[in-house]
Design an enzyme around this catalytic site. Sequence first.
Site, short mmCIF file in Angstrom:
data_model
loop_
_atom_site.label_atom_id
_atom_site.label_comp_id
_atom_site.label_asym_id
_atom_site.label_seq_id
_atom_site.Cartn_x
_atom_site.Cartn_y
_atom_site.Cartn_z
N ASP A 1 -14.22 33.73 -77.08
CA ASP A 1 -13.36 32.69 -76.53
C ASP A 1 -14.02 32.14 -75.28
O ASP A 1 -13.99 32.78 -74.23
CB ASP A 1 -11.97 33.27 -76.22
CG ASP A 1 -11.09 32.29 -75.46
OD1 ASP A 1 -11.28 31.06 -75.60
OD2 ASP A 1 -10.20 32.75 -74.70
N ALA A 2 -14.65 30.97 -75.40
CA ALA A 2 -15.39 30.38 -74.29
C ALA A 2 -14.50 29.36 -73.58
O ALA A 2 -14.29 28.25 -74.08
CB ALA A 2 -16.67 29.72 -74.78
N GLY A 3 -13.96 29.75 -72.43
CA GLY A 3 -13.10 28.87 -71.65
C GLY A 3 -13.86 28.22 -70.51
O GLY A 3 -15.06 28.43 -70.32
N THR B 1 -13.54 28.82 -67.32
CA THR B 1 -13.85 29.74 -66.23
C THR B 1 -14.59 30.98 -66.73
O THR B 1 -15.55 31.42 -66.11
CB THR B 1 -12.56 30.17 -65.50
OG1 THR B 1 -11.90 29.00 -65.01
CG2 THR B 1 -12.89 31.09 -64.33
N ASN B 2 -14.13 31.55 -67.85
CA ASN B 2 -14.73 32.77 -68.37
C ASN B 2 -14.98 32.67 -69.87
O ASN B 2 -14.31 31.91 -70.57
CB ASN B 2 -13.80 33.98 -68.14
CG ASN B 2 -13.67 34.33 -66.67
OD1 ASN B 2 -14.65 34.60 -65.99
ND2 ASN B 2 -12.45 34.32 -66.17
N ASP C 1 -8.59 26.67 -77.83
CA ASP C 1 -7.81 27.83 -77.40
C ASP C 1 -6.33 27.63 -77.64
O ASP C 1 -5.61 28.56 -78.02
CB ASP C 1 -8.08 28.14 -75.92
CG ASP C 1 -7.89 26.92 -75.01
OD1 ASP C 1 -7.84 25.78 -75.50
OD2 ASP C 1 -7.81 27.13 -73.78
N ARG C 2 -5.86 26.40 -77.48
CA ARG C 2 -4.44 26.12 -77.66
C ARG C 2 -4.04 26.22 -79.13
O ARG C 2 -2.96 26.74 -79.46
CB ARG C 2 -4.11 24.74 -77.09
CG ARG C 2 -4.47 24.62 -75.62
CD ARG C 2 -4.25 23.24 -75.07
NE ARG C 2 -2.84 22.96 -74.85
CZ ARG C 2 -2.39 21.80 -74.35
NH1 ARG C 2 -3.23 20.83 -74.05
NH2 ARG C 2 -1.09 21.63 -74.17
N ASP D 1 -0.02 29.44 -71.27
CA ASP D 1 -1.33 30.08 -71.11
C ASP D 1 -1.84 29.82 -69.70
O ASP D 1 -2.10 28.67 -69.32
CB ASP D 1 -2.31 29.54 -72.14
CG ASP D 1 -3.62 30.31 -72.18
OD1 ASP D 1 -3.86 31.15 -71.28
OD2 ASP D 1 -4.43 30.07 -73.09
#
Length: 260
Positions: A6-8, A10-11, A110-111, A130
């Site tokens: 999971d590439a967001g 921030t992290n 992600d959503r 989230d």
Amino acid sequence: MLLAVDAGNTNVVFALVAKREIVARWRIATDARRTADEYAVWLNQLLGLEGYSMADVNAVIIATVVPRALHNLTVLSTKYFKVEPLVAGSDAAPWGIVLDVPEPQTVGADRVVNAIAAHARHKTDLIVVDFGTATTFDVIDYNGAYKGGIIAAGINLSLDALVSAAAKLPRIAIEAPTDRSVIGRTTEDQMHIGVFWGYVAMMEGLVTRLRAEIGRPVKVIATGGLSVLFDAHSDVFDAIEPDLTIRGLSILYERSTARA
């Protein structure tokens, strides 16, 4: 085993999943310039600390809201794990749910993955909150369709903006004030109250408005790193599921491989 990524903003979270159970997870700061080789050295060491090796990974699925990070993550999968990764939302791993919005292609991966996981666990109307770089509020109906939502600045972004724009304000930690008084006696107390209780009020207010607009019984699910902190100071959530995104990726992987 499955490596879910999971590439967001921030992290980047890497999780090792066996039969939908998360057996290990690791987090690294997002940097689109980080190479596949750098990821591999880091992951190889962490896998070893947990008693695993790269050979234990036989599948990879990636969800990213950082397009520039996808290439190096794909190379990581093909070069070091010897598998072609599934990319959430691609032709090989279609969402499998209705995105009932005018521009479905703009909904963050992600959503959508959160919506998949939340509906799989709770067969009712849902609001998924989230807490990430942004705080998102997503509405999923009882059929599992994504109906839309809200994007707000994350609490860390809000604090960063406040501190950077006001020269004399100090940097403070994100934490609950020591008591429930909303009359701060020092500058730091006032900042804690404004940032924390202001955010709680925003969150509760938006959930109240969403409930009223939906007009049916709704479950509110929270995920993200700060969900536990806010849950301790608000009764707005029905469930806390910090691994919702990874669980959604696991479900999407199973559905995609079954479809293939």
